[in-house]
Every structure is written in C-alpha cells, then in structure tokens.
Design an enzyme around this catalytic site. Structure first.
Site, mmCIF file in Angstrom:
data_model
loop_
_atom_site.group_PDB
_atom_site.id
_atom_site.type_symbol
_atom_site.label_atom_id
_atom_site.label_comp_id
_atom_site.label_asym_id
_atom_site.label_seq_id
_atom_site.Cartn_x
_atom_site.Cartn_y
_atom_site.Cartn_z
ATOM 1 N N ASP A 175 41.834 -7.352 -77.157
ATOM 2 C CA ASP A 175 41.821 -6.102 -76.389
ATOM 3 C C ASP A 175 40.427 -5.493 -76.530
ATOM 4 O O ASP A 175 39.877 -5.466 -77.638
ATOM 5 C CB ASP A 175 42.891 -5.157 -76.958
ATOM 6 C CG ASP A 175 43.152 -3.949 -76.080
ATOM 7 O OD1 ASP A 175 42.180 -3.363 -75.560
ATOM 8 O OD2 ASP A 175 44.315 -3.581 -75.913
ATOM 9 N N GLN B 241 52.267 2.571 -69.660
ATOM 10 C CA GLN B 241 51.634 1.300 -69.293
ATOM 11 C C GLN B 241 50.421 1.608 -68.433
ATOM 12 O O GLN B 241 50.487 2.447 -67.534
ATOM 13 C CB GLN B 241 52.627 0.417 -68.508
ATOM 14 C CG GLN B 241 52.046 -0.941 -68.135
ATOM 15 C CD GLN B 241 53.053 -1.884 -67.465
ATOM 16 O OE1 GLN B 241 54.185 -1.494 -67.167
ATOM 17 N NE2 GLN B 241 52.634 -3.108 -67.207
ATOM 18 N N HIS C 113 51.825 -7.308 -70.837
ATOM 19 C CA HIS C 113 51.022 -7.646 -72.007
ATOM 20 C C HIS C 113 51.670 -7.083 -73.263
ATOM 21 O O HIS C 113 52.120 -5.949 -73.287
ATOM 22 C CB HIS C 113 49.570 -7.160 -71.868
ATOM 23 C CG HIS C 113 49.421 -5.708 -71.535
ATOM 24 N ND1 HIS C 113 49.742 -5.163 -70.310
ATOM 25 C CD2 HIS C 113 48.962 -4.669 -72.286
ATOM 26 C CE1 HIS C 113 49.485 -3.857 -70.310
ATOM 27 N NE2 HIS C 113 49.022 -3.533 -71.502
ATOM 28 N N HIS D 58 50.965 -6.119 -77.066
ATOM 29 C CA HIS D 58 49.909 -5.812 -78.042
ATOM 30 C C HIS D 58 50.332 -6.354 -79.403
ATOM 31 O O HIS D 58 51.458 -6.112 -79.838
ATOM 32 C CB HIS D 58 49.702 -4.295 -78.177
ATOM 33 C CG HIS D 58 49.253 -3.621 -76.927
ATOM 34 N ND1 HIS D 58 47.942 -3.265 -76.712
ATOM 35 C CD2 HIS D 58 49.932 -3.242 -75.819
ATOM 36 C CE1 HIS D 58 47.846 -2.678 -75.518
ATOM 37 N NE2 HIS D 58 49.042 -2.646 -74.962
#
Lengths: 132, 132
Positions: free
Chosen positions: A28, A91, A97, A99
C-alpha cells in the site's frame, strides 16, 4: 480500467509481494505501517459483496499465505486484516482489496478503530439481523 | 475452555446470528456499532496464523453469507471486516474471530484506524517482505 486493474496489468508500477493465477499482493502506498500490504483478486470485482465465493476463497488463501510468511520468515509476530466494502464503509478504491498489516510488539501502531459505546438492545438487534 | 468455545457450546449465552457445521456467528457485546458481529470457527484455533486453510475457507464463506444478508435483507449498504491475529496486533480473545460490522450512510461510525505516515523506503521493504 480501475487503478488496481492497471496495477495488476503492470500498466502502473507497484511493489509486488506475491502473485499467482488468481491474486496479486503489493505494498500500500499510504505508508502508515511498514509492510502494509493489499491483497486483490486479478478479476475485477468491487468488494466483498459482489466477489464470487470461489474467488474470495483464493484471496483468503493468499492472505493466509502472506500472513504466515510475515510471521514465519520476516520477524513479525502478528497481523491485522481489514476490509472496507462499500462507500459507506469507508471504501476508497472500488476494486476488492484486503489490507494486511504485519505487526510486532512495540511497533506503536494502532490498527483498531475507537468507537464510543452506543445504546442498543442486543436482543432486538439479534431478531432483526438473524440469518435463518 | 476458552470463552468463545463456551459461547459455541452454549455454556455461555450469546445473541446468535448464524450457525452451521463449522462456524458460529454472534453479536459482539462491545456495542460500539449496531450489528457488530463476530464470526468464529467452532474448532478452536488461536487466530489466522494457526487456522487450517480449509477451516479458514469455511469462516470466509460464513462472513460472505452474513455480509450479503446484511446488505440484501437488512437495510445496510456495506460492511467492514476486521481481524487481529496476535497479542501485538491487538488481539484480545485468543480464539480466531472475524469482526463484521454492517454499515449505512450517515451512521457516524469510524471503522478505519488513523495512523500517521511513517518514513520508509518501499523498495527496501518490498525486498525484505517479498514472497518468492
């Protein structure tokens, strides 16, 4: 094409952690925690809600694999997993996705949201939400 | 026996949302968000790291099923998923549990942790963490 689809196709560069037929994992770029990783399905879906369960299984396998790698091989002792599905759930990129944040003692990170206790009747909530 | 094993065996009462052969889901009693649900495997494991992947797949199926139920049938528009695996990752009960928080617009909940940006070199981090 969405930004994560461009990352998956390598049109946009990223720091790859892992890749297989169904999933891709990369760092990220928010840089709030060392090793903060995003695990995404290669097939575009918006979030958990529209992701076919078979594909979600593949994403889960990759999350599990990377979590164990971080702890077994990279000096971490734990992980946090977070997902936001839906704009109302905070979101921000609309390609599913997960995390994955590796953790170690004394890392001074807080990965837990802090919400005040609300007045609610758990019995009533349960009746409304129970899946029969 | 751990507290969640006692909840699963009904020795300790809970507000059940869903149950099948492998998993159990019930309302979290922290009451920080209406509908805050915990999904657990019936078989005891500590967290994501020691959970067999087949069982984690069952837990994922239940999370997906309940998330869709909350959005399709109960008036919510999204969900957050959270998991802490390991004491250093702020895990407090040592039986794997996935937090599932149903969300709707204007619910005034913040399910995202807020950490400051850290100095890091993503290329170096990537080299250290890559799973080959």
């Amino acid at each position: 094409m969405c930004i994560f689809c461009k990352i998956i196709s390598k049109e946009i560069p990223s720091y790859a952690i892992y890749e297989d037929e169904y999933t891709y994992a990369f760092l990220d770029n928010c840089q709030d925690a060392i090793g903060h990783t995003l695990v995404v399905p290669k097939q575009h879906c918006v979030n958990l809600l529209d992701c076919p369960i078979e594909l979600l299984g593949k994403v889960t396998e990759t999350v599990h694999k990377i979590a164990k790698h971080y702890v077994d091989d990279c000096g971490y002792q734990g992980v946090n997993i977070l997902n936001a599905s839906g704009q109302c759930a905070q979101q921000s990129v609309f390609h599913l996705h997960i995390h994955l944040v590796p953790r170690k003692a004394g890392d001074n990170i807080n990965m837990w949201p802090d919400n005040a206790r609300q007045e609610m009747n758990l019995s009533t909530v349960c009746q409304q939400l129970q899946l029969k």
